[in-house]
Design an enzyme around this catalytic site. Structure first.
Site, PDB file in Angstrom:
ATOM      1  N   LYS A   1     109.661 -50.679   6.040  1.00  0.00           N
ATOM      2  CA  LYS A   1     108.460 -50.464   4.765  1.00  0.00           C
ATOM      3  C   LYS A   1     107.719 -49.419   5.855  1.00  0.00           C
ATOM      4  CE  LYS A   1     105.437 -53.023   2.179  1.00  0.00           C
ATOM      5  NZ  LYS A   1     105.083 -54.016   1.853  1.00  0.00           N
TER       6      LYS A   1
ATOM      7  N   SER B   1     104.835 -55.057  -3.050  1.00  0.00           N
ATOM      8  CA  SER B   1     104.512 -53.723  -2.687  1.00  0.00           C
ATOM      9  C   SER B   1     105.914 -52.881  -1.772  1.00  0.00           C
ATOM     10  CB  SER B   1     103.650 -52.985  -2.125  1.00  0.00           C
ATOM     11  OG  SER B   1     103.423 -54.376  -1.069  1.00  0.00           O
TER      12      SER B   1
ATOM     13  N   SER C   1     104.084 -59.738  -1.531  1.00  0.00           N
ATOM     14  CA  SER C   1     104.029 -58.605  -1.728  1.00  0.00           C
ATOM     15  C   SER C   1     106.811 -58.224  -0.335  1.00  0.00           C
ATOM     16  CB  SER C   1     103.883 -56.980  -0.778  1.00  0.00           C
ATOM     17  OG  SER C   1     102.749 -56.991  -1.490  1.00  0.00           O
TER      18      SER C   1
END
Length: 471
Positions: A80, A155, A179
């Site tokens: 990420k 996210s 997330s």
């Protein structure tokens, strides 16, 4: 042509050990798959092909000499883009960081690299990882590979979309309020948020969520994610086999839940009971109400703190107390920043006090229960052009109406696992298991037991979507 992208991490390791294929074979196939899928998905912000192939070649030599580094050696893993990986850009989903390239790995990235993981790409996220869906000015909107009209959530939306589209079996991600778990559920995957401080963090971006944002993994099986977590933690996570006392909570107070999700999680509770666990249902549950109302303030105040002095943000290279240029941020980030600046001086103390009250009440709950079972999300994946579903089960909801089940684990520093448990109108959904702080091994063991007994909720190894279809 033989393809390997449908294999999970455990299957890759088995193939390497048998010399059926090599890490280079797999990495090349994974990169081709990711390149082919990304025009439809918008899941990746950066590919690191040359470095990935060099790492795969080194792994191949270790396997040829029968000295692999372990259960991650040669496995392609995406990262990420709010985690520093040496030699790769880190953007945090923001134009403010365009052009920054990390010189060193953040600790969790260093852990998996040292274990032989092949880091091949950075995945997309909303700006500053602060929203429950995934879009940013650098890449645009990320789409769910199971239905390209829908969001994978956020996210960690790019991370989940990458794994669900079979662009690598594992993704390294972060979870500051759900997330990891919600995108995993929206994409038919497994996602784990470890207890706070189980996975050490150092050498990364400023922590605007304090230590409530943790690093964890997304994968296609609990077994893969459990092994991944052990590597991140730097130690085994073995739990004694036992029958657990599970408190099943179908909803939080009056917050609505999609009826199909409610039915799927109810069946999961019945399956745990059939497996011999003691399952007690709670008709009402208000422990999360206060935290859910206050939780967005944490990142807003953290963002205001960050923008107050650029020296707190060394990646920007600002000097002399200069402030970051907020005009380069997106509309949502600017509004969040303004909200943080306008928050009263008591706001953060009120949040900390609420966290302490929550921890005390959960300590009492876990005196008589080993785990808490809830839906992972209150809503199915929604249209990708909207930041959140505006209604759930016919009831109007706000920006975090879909996210009511997850922040409780971050606030109280608990381990929390999302596991697929069924399909609703052609879309996947899952349940969430929470345990006491430090009970990561027990939570993962419960998830693995469920997966062994009821594997049909998992994403098929023959995807029924056309994203990146390879002949």
């Amino acid at each position: 042509m033989t393809h390997f992208w449908h294999l999970d991490a455990a299957q890759l390791i088995e193939g390497y050990a048998r010399r059926t294929f090599t890490p280079v074979d797999v990495t090349e196939d994974c990169l081709d798959r990711a390149r082919n899928c990304d025009p439809s998905l918008n899941a990746f912000l950066h590919f690191s092909e040359a470095d990935a192939l060099r790492a795969a070649e080194a792994s191949g030599r270790r396997w040829a000499e029968a000295r692999p580094l372990g259960a991650l050696d040669g496995v392609p893993v995406s990262v990420k883009d709010n985690l520093h990986a040496a030699g790769m850009p880190t953007t945090w989903g923001s134009a403010l960081m365009r052009g920054f390239v990390a010189a060193q790995d953040e600790d969790p990235v260093a852990k998996i690299r040292a274990a032989g993981a092949v880091l091949f790409a950075k995945t997309s996220l909303p700006e500053f990882a602060m929203q429950g869906y995934t879009a940013n000015a650098l890449k645009g909107t990320t789409f769910n590979p199971l239905d390209l009209s829908l969001t994978p959530g956020g996210s960690s939306g790019g991370a989940a979309a990458a794994v669900a589209a079979f662009c690598g079996p594992l993704a390294l991600a972060t979870d500051g309020g759900g997330s990891i778990r919600r995108p995993a559920s929206h994409c038919g995957l497994v996602g784990f948020k470890p207890s706070a401080r189980l996975v050490k963090r150092r050498g990364g971006l400023p922590e605007i969520f304090l230590d409530h944002e943790v690093v964890g993994g997304i994968g296609r099986s609990v077994a893969d994610v459990a092994n991944f977590t052990e590597i991140l933690a730097g130690r085994p996570l073995a739990a004694a086999s036992k029958k657990s006392r599970i408190l099943y909570v179908p909803r939080f107070s009056s917050a609505p839940v999609d009826p199909g999700i409610a039915d799927a999680v109810e069946r999961a509770a019945q399956r745990f009971e059939a497996m011999g666990h003691r399952v007690e249902s709670s008709p009402s549950f208000d422990l999360a109400d206060e935290i859910n109302g206050l939780w967005p303030q944490l990142s807003a105040i953290g963002l205001a703190w960050l923008f107050e002095d650029g020296a707190r943000w060394p990646e920007l290279g600002l000097r002399g107390g200069a402030r970051p240029d907020q005009t380069m941020c997106g509309e949502v980030a600017r509004a969040t920043l303004q909200g943080g600046r306008l928050a009263p001086a008591t706001a953060l103390f009120n949040l900390v006090s609420a966290i302490q009250r929550l921890k005390r009440r959960l300590d009492e709950l876990f005196d008589s229960h080993d785990a808490l079972l809830t839906p992972a999300t209150a809503a199915l994946a929604w249209p990708a052009d909207r930041p959140y579903p505006e209604t759930i089960a016919g009831q109007a909801v706000g920006p975090r109406g879909h996210a009511v089940f997850t922040a409780i684990a971050n606030a109280a520093c608990l381990p929390a696992l999302a596991v697929p448990c069924g399909w609703v109108s052609g879309l996947p959904t899952g349940f969430q298991l929470l345990g006491p702080k430090g009970a990561d091994a027990a939570v993962l063991a419960l998830g693995r037991e469920y997966e062994r007994n009821f594997p049909h909720g998992r994403l098929s190894t023959e995807p029924n979507h056309s994203v990146g279809r390879t002949s």
